[in-house]
Design a protein around this motif. Structure first.
Motif, PDB file in Angstrom:
ATOM      1  N   UNK A  54     -20.545  -7.575  14.085  1.00 49.47           N
ATOM      2  CA  UNK A  54     -21.351  -6.856  13.103  1.00 49.47           C
ATOM      3  C   UNK A  54     -20.817  -5.440  12.990  1.00 49.47           C
ATOM      4  N   UNK A  55     -20.584  -4.981  11.773  1.00 47.27           N
ATOM      5  CA  UNK A  55     -20.087  -3.625  11.579  1.00 47.27           C
ATOM      6  C   UNK A  55     -21.273  -2.672  11.542  1.00 47.27           C
ATOM      7  N   UNK A  56     -21.577  -2.111  12.692  1.00 44.07           N
ATOM      8  CA  UNK A  56     -22.701  -1.191  12.808  1.00 44.07           C
ATOM      9  C   UNK A  56     -22.460  -0.294  14.009  1.00 44.07           C
ATOM     10  N   UNK A  57     -23.500   0.409  14.449  1.00 44.04           N
ATOM     11  CA  UNK A  57     -23.334   1.390  15.522  1.00 44.04           C
ATOM     12  C   UNK A  57     -23.923   0.930  16.861  1.00 44.04           C
ATOM     13  N   UNK A  58     -24.073  -0.378  17.048  1.00 40.59           N
ATOM     14  CA  UNK A  58     -24.630  -0.815  18.330  1.00 40.59           C
ATOM     15  C   UNK A  58     -23.677  -0.577  19.498  1.00 40.59           C
ATOM     16  N   UNK A  59     -22.391  -0.420  19.233  1.00 45.25           N
ATOM     17  CA  UNK A  59     -21.487   0.032  20.293  1.00 45.25           C
ATOM     18  C   UNK A  59     -21.894   1.417  20.775  1.00 45.25           C
ATOM     19  N   UNK A  60     -22.468   2.217  19.888  1.00 45.16           N
ATOM     20  CA  UNK A  60     -22.934   3.549  20.246  1.00 45.16           C
ATOM     21  C   UNK A  60     -24.342   3.556  20.786  1.00 45.16           C
ATOM     22  N   UNK A  61     -25.235   2.836  20.129  1.00 45.09           N
ATOM     23  CA  UNK A  61     -26.637   2.842  20.537  1.00 45.09           C
ATOM     24  C   UNK A  61     -26.834   2.277  21.941  1.00 45.09           C
ATOM     25  N   UNK A  62     -26.070   1.212  22.262  1.00 44.22           N
ATOM     26  CA  UNK A  62     -26.350   0.451  23.485  1.00 44.22           C
ATOM     27  C   UNK A  62     -25.096   0.117  24.290  1.00 44.22           C
ATOM     28  N   UNK A  63     -24.121  -0.528  23.662  1.00 44.74           N
ATOM     29  CA  UNK A  63     -23.137  -1.305  24.415  1.00 44.74           C
ATOM     30  C   UNK A  63     -22.276  -0.441  25.325  1.00 44.74           C
ATOM     31  N   UNK A  64     -21.560   0.532  24.785  1.00 44.87           N
ATOM     32  CA  UNK A  64     -20.693   1.349  25.637  1.00 44.87           C
ATOM     33  C   UNK A  64     -21.475   2.133  26.698  1.00 44.87           C
ATOM     34  N   UNK A  65     -22.540   2.845  26.336  1.00 47.39           N
ATOM     35  CA  UNK A  65     -23.232   3.642  27.357  1.00 47.39           C
ATOM     36  C   UNK A  65     -23.830   2.798  28.482  1.00 47.39           C
ATOM     37  N   UNK A  66     -24.507   1.719  28.126  1.00 47.87           N
ATOM     38  CA  UNK A  66     -25.150   0.918  29.178  1.00 47.87           C
ATOM     39  C   UNK A  66     -24.137   0.154  30.000  1.00 47.87           C
ATOM     40  N   UNK A  67     -23.121  -0.414  29.351  1.00 49.36           N
ATOM     41  CA  UNK A  67     -22.132  -1.184  30.109  1.00 49.36           C
ATOM     42  C   UNK A  67     -21.414  -0.312  31.126  1.00 49.36           C
ATOM     43  N   UNK A  68     -20.971   0.862  30.722  1.00 44.98           N
ATOM     44  CA  UNK A  68     -20.239   1.715  31.665  1.00 44.98           C
ATOM     45  C   UNK A  68     -21.146   2.201  32.797  1.00 44.98           C
TER      46      UNK A  68
END
Length: 420
Positions: free
Chosen positions: A240-254
């Protein structure tokens, strides 16, 4: 006083990298702000803006009046039981972004006094939120949405344990743990929701409570499988082309991987790989910020506003920005974004609460799961306030960001995809 200060500094904020220090405005005898004053105003601006956003939520939660006073503005077709979810949304999301700033040591400055007051209110709000006798007792036990916002609450604890977890009394800690365990009833969605379940279990591990490793292992493995390349993760099997990499994925995963590594339950290699991918994503984010502070409005949950840039500010906070980005250019770019987003009429209502929208009041862009409480994830764009004033992020001279250089004909660094 805080509102007057905010208004007074707003016209100066975000000018870094746009004007030349010491030049005189045409037709006037007053010099423009110096580089030093601009740097000071950037931090003042961020601080005053964060306080403006957070105060209605935090002050009401500390008094037991959040449920009484929080507006219930809903996206069209809203499909949840709003009174069961929006209050934990507002509180958990707000303090997740505030946490690094609240973790700074006390001092006698105006900022320091404000920070101490808000920290004390947050702690009382946590007490109220898990006290069954409080008017603001938060719901962890019905609906699925509380899994999401309890995860943001846990993220706040992980970001500032000495400020937000350790000072809590024993009874409150036990109540928090009990409420969080109730969330194991929820089967997370097969997407970024896996990280919500994982970070709650990671918090249990962090505080040496019994935890369920499988809920973290599944999330980490699926994120590895869903890595799409060039810094982007797919949110589930379909991109999905959106900002969930910013909202959730990168910060929580790291952050999950960091705790697992520190506790001897994960590998350094996994953590470092996730950071490299986050750095690539952050580099792309900085390039998305136009010379005037606008950025592409696309995908789901755009009403989360500055939370889209959470990876960029989290890496700045951790002194892990990619080598091509200086702290000053990130500061200047994000200050410009904040001015575009938060100074538009309608972003706040007459009582200071956020309203649905991206730039102003635009309820038509809200999703069917978005209510007033949802909007407070925007505080995640302010993580760099956890750096002290003397840190280069705040103290370095203003710099233009990539798009400013590009569209004024100046040299920029060539961009190219990465393969890790």
């Amino acid at each position: 006083m805080e509102r007057r200060n905010f208004i007074k500094i707003a016209p100066l904020a975000g000018l870094a990298g746009v004007i030349t220090p010491g030049r005189v405005l045409s037709g006037t005898s007053s010099p423009l702000p110096t580089a030093t004053s601009l740097m000071e105003h950037d931090r003042q601006y961020w601080t005053q803006l964060l306080v403006r956003i957070c105060s209605p939520v935090i002050e009401n939660m500390s008094r037991g009046t959040l449920k009484k006073n929080l507006p219930l503005e809903l996206g069209k077709g809203y499909g949840l039981d709003v009174k069961q979810v929006t209050y934990l949304e507002a509180f958990g999301r707000t303090i997740s972004g505030m946490a690094p700033w609240l973790a700074l040591p006390d001092d006698v400055t105006a900022e320091g006094r404000t920070r101490k007051r808000l920290r004390e209110q947050v702690l009382q709000g946590i007490v109220n939120g898990v006290d069954p006798g409080s008017p603001d007792y938060l719901n962890f036990r019905t609906e699925a949405q509380p899994l999401v916002d309890a995860a943001f609450l846990c993220h706040a604890f992980l970001r500032a344990p000495d400020a937000l977890w350790h000072p809590l009394d024993h009874v409150t800690k036990e109540r928090v743990i009990k409420e969080l365990r109730e969330l194991r009833r929820i089967k997370p969605g097969y997407n970024n929701w896996l990280l919500f379940a994982a970070i709650i279990e990671t918090f249990f591990l962090f505080i040496n409570e019994d935890w369920e490793p499988m809920r973290t292992m599944v999330a980490i493995q699926k994120m590895k499988e869903w890595y799409a390349g060039d810094g982007w993760y797919s949110d589930g099997a379909q991109f999905s082309m959106d900002y969930y990499n910013g909202y959730v994925i990168h910060p929580m995963l790291t952050d999950i991987l960091k705790v697992l590594m520190d506790k001897g339950k994960g590998t350094k290699a996994d953590y470092e790989q996730a950071i490299r991918r986050m750095q690539r994503f952050a580099a792309l984010q900085e390039r998305m910020i136009a010379p005037d502070g606008t950025y592409p409005a696309l995908g789901r949950s755009m009403t989360y506003r500055t939370a889209a840039f959470q990876p960029l500010v989290q890496l700045a906070l951790q002194h892990q920005l990619p080598e091509e980005l200086s702290p000053a250019q990130v500061r200047c770019a994000l200050t410009a974004v904040m001015k575009r987003v938060y100074e538009m009429k309608g972003t706040f209502d007459g009582k200071g609460w956020l309203q649905l929208g991206i730039c102003g009041h635009q309820p038509e862009v809200a999703d069917t799961y978005t209510s007033t409480g949802s909007l407070y994830l925007c505080t995640s764009g302010f993580l760099a306030l956890g750096l002290p004033p003397e840190d280069p992020f705040w103290s370095a001279p203003p710099e233009e960001w990539t798009a400013q250089k590009l569209w004024s004909g100046k040299p920029i660094r060539k961009d190219y995809h990465v393969s890790y």
